[in-house]
Design a protein around this motif. Structure first.
Motif, PDB file in Angstrom:
ATOM      1  N   UNK A  72       0.830  -1.207   0.000  1.00  0.00           N
ATOM      2  CA  UNK A  72       0.000   0.000   0.000  1.00  0.00           C
ATOM      3  C   UNK A  72       0.863   1.256   0.000  1.00  0.00           C
ATOM      4  N   UNK A  73       1.949   1.249   0.767  1.00  0.00           N
ATOM      5  CA  UNK A  73       2.835   2.424   0.829  1.00  0.00           C
ATOM      6  C   UNK A  73       3.480   2.674  -0.537  1.00  0.00           C
ATOM      7  N   UNK A  74       3.927   1.613  -1.207  1.00  0.00           N
ATOM      8  CA  UNK A  74       4.528   1.762  -2.546  1.00  0.00           C
ATOM      9  C   UNK A  74       3.519   2.373  -3.519  1.00  0.00           C
ATOM     10  N   UNK A  75       2.283   1.878  -3.496  1.00  0.00           N
ATOM     11  CA  UNK A  75       1.235   2.433  -4.358  1.00  0.00           C
ATOM     12  C   UNK A  75       0.924   3.871  -4.015  1.00  0.00           C
ATOM     13  N   UNK A  76       0.939   4.195  -2.715  1.00  0.00           N
ATOM     14  CA  UNK A  76       0.655   5.566  -2.264  1.00  0.00           C
ATOM     15  C   UNK A  76       1.709   6.535  -2.791  1.00  0.00           C
ATOM     16  N   UNK A  77       2.968   6.114  -2.821  1.00  0.00           N
ATOM     17  CA  UNK A  77       4.039   6.984  -3.321  1.00  0.00           C
ATOM     18  C   UNK A  77       3.859   7.293  -4.807  1.00  0.00           C
ATOM     19  N   UNK A  78       3.439   6.299  -5.588  1.00  0.00           N
ATOM     20  CA  UNK A  78       3.207   6.518  -7.021  1.00  0.00           C
ATOM     21  C   UNK A  78       2.021   7.460  -7.224  1.00  0.00           C
ATOM     22  N   UNK A  79       0.949   7.236  -6.464  1.00  0.00           N
ATOM     23  CA  UNK A  79      -0.236   8.099  -6.562  1.00  0.00           C
ATOM     24  C   UNK A  79       0.128   9.532  -6.158  1.00  0.00           C
ATOM     25  N   UNK A  80       0.971   9.666  -5.120  1.00  0.00           N
ATOM     26  CA  UNK A  80       1.410  10.989  -4.662  1.00  0.00           C
ATOM     27  C   UNK A  80       2.165  11.713  -5.786  1.00  0.00           C
ATOM     28  N   UNK A  81       3.062  10.982  -6.454  1.00  0.00           N
ATOM     29  CA  UNK A  81       3.839  11.581  -7.548  1.00  0.00           C
ATOM     30  C   UNK A  81       2.928  12.041  -8.685  1.00  0.00           C
ATOM     31  N   UNK A  82       1.905  11.235  -9.019  1.00  0.00           N
ATOM     32  CA  UNK A  82       0.952  11.623 -10.068  1.00  0.00           C
ATOM     33  C   UNK A  82       0.180  12.883  -9.676  1.00  0.00           C
ATOM     34  N   UNK A  83      -0.241  12.949  -8.412  1.00  0.00           N
ATOM     35  CA  UNK A  83      -0.968  14.116  -7.925  1.00  0.00           C
ATOM     36  C   UNK A  83      -0.109  15.365  -7.960  1.00  0.00           C
ATOM     37  N   UNK A  84       1.156  15.243  -7.536  1.00  0.00           N
ATOM     38  CA  UNK A  84       2.074  16.382  -7.546  1.00  0.00           C
ATOM     39  C   UNK A  84       2.292  16.880  -8.964  1.00  0.00           C
ATOM     40  N   UNK A  85       2.408  15.941  -9.893  1.00  0.00           N
ATOM     41  CA  UNK A  85       2.588  16.292 -11.301  1.00  0.00           C
ATOM     42  C   UNK A  85       1.404  17.121 -11.806  1.00  0.00           C
ATOM     43  N   UNK A  86       0.197  16.717 -11.441  1.00  0.00           N
ATOM     44  CA  UNK A  86      -1.015  17.403 -11.903  1.00  0.00           C
ATOM     45  C   UNK A  86      -1.142  18.803 -11.321  1.00  0.00           C
ATOM     46  N   UNK A  87      -0.799  18.966 -10.055  1.00  0.00           N
ATOM     47  CA  UNK A  87      -0.960  20.269  -9.396  1.00  0.00           C
ATOM     48  C   UNK A  87       0.143  21.245  -9.787  1.00  0.00           C
ATOM     49  N   UNK A  88       1.379  20.766  -9.774  1.00  0.00           N
ATOM     50  CA  UNK A  88       2.524  21.648  -9.984  1.00  0.00           C
ATOM     51  C   UNK A  88       2.892  21.845 -11.448  1.00  0.00           C
ATOM     52  N   UNK A  89       2.294  21.049 -12.324  1.00  0.00           N
ATOM     53  CA  UNK A  89       2.602  21.174 -13.753  1.00  0.00           C
ATOM     54  C   UNK A  89       4.008  20.701 -14.078  1.00  0.00           C
ATOM     55  N   UNK A  90       4.539  19.806 -13.263  1.00  0.00           N
ATOM     56  CA  UNK A  90       5.874  19.258 -13.509  1.00  0.00           C
ATOM     57  C   UNK A  90       5.743  17.903 -14.188  1.00  0.00           C
ATOM     58  N   UNK A  91       6.851  17.395 -14.697  1.00  0.00           N
ATOM     59  CA  UNK A  91       6.805  16.117 -15.406  1.00  0.00           C
ATOM     60  C   UNK A  91       7.724  15.123 -14.707  1.00  0.00           C
TER      61      UNK A  91
END
Length: 194
Positions: A72-91
């Motif tokens: 679950x923690x590994x999946x949470x880290x990937x989801x976190x990275x996707x969310x950060x990408x969407x908000x911050x406009x980073x790739x």
């Protein structure tokens, strides 16, 4: 024996955890990067993962010495990275020019967006309350919904427009970050997922 009340309950629970409607901005964003998302392959890959986890999930994790919380923690880290990408406009997830659209359809769409840590751990949890056959039917119903949504992202993008998509992407980015933090906290501190 199939029980329609159980199937309905399982379907609703999985639908809320998968949250395919909330993933629309991510799918559109990924499609812009790689050019095309193979909806059928993404749905099949997610379905195989979900059914596999239904049948032998705990055993597979146990083979690698991985607990459900670690997964679950590994999946949470990937989801976190996707969310950060969407908000911050980073790739963060850079498209590989040599990668096929099949690989983009599987990671991160099939896993972790559709069959992510939350979904897979929920399937393991459902086994305590519902029969395996009813859970399997609930999974298949959700896969049909997922396929329909993935196929209609072009139409949804046209209807929402650039501004609507941008707003939606940022809102769902915040929601994804929140889900990631909730999964992370739950797995780390209480041993519970979504």
């Amino acid at each position: 024996m199939l029980n329609f009340k159980e199937i309905f309950s399982v379907t609703l629970i999985l639908f809320s955890v998968i949250d395919i409607l909330g993933s629309i901005p991510i799918v559109i964003n990924l499609r812009k990067k790689v050019g095309h998302i193979q909806s059928g392959k993404a749905t099949i890959a997610a379905g195989v993962l979900m059914i596999l986890f239904l049948l032998v999930g705990k055993s597979i994790l146990g083979l690698f010495g991985i607990g459900v919380e670690d997964f679950a923690i590994a999946g949470a880290l990937i989801i976190f990275a996707l969310g950060a990408e969407m908000i911050l406009g980073i790739e963060l997830f850079k498209p590989d020019p040599e990668a096929s659209t099949t690989s983009a359809s599987i990671v991160p769409i099939a896993f972790p967006l559709i069959a992510g840590a939350g979904t897979l751990t929920t399937i393991l949890t459902l086994k305590a309350e519902y029969t395996q056959a009813n859970i399997a039917v609930g999974i298949v119903i959700n896969l049909a919904i997922v396929y329909a949504v993935l196929k209609s992202t072009n139409w949804l993008e046209r209807k929402l427009g650039k501004t609507g998509l941008d707003v939606l992407r940022r809102i769902f980015g915040i929601i994804l970050l929140s889900i990631a933090i909730k999964i992370f906290k739950g797995a780390l501190f209480t041993g519970e997922m979504i």
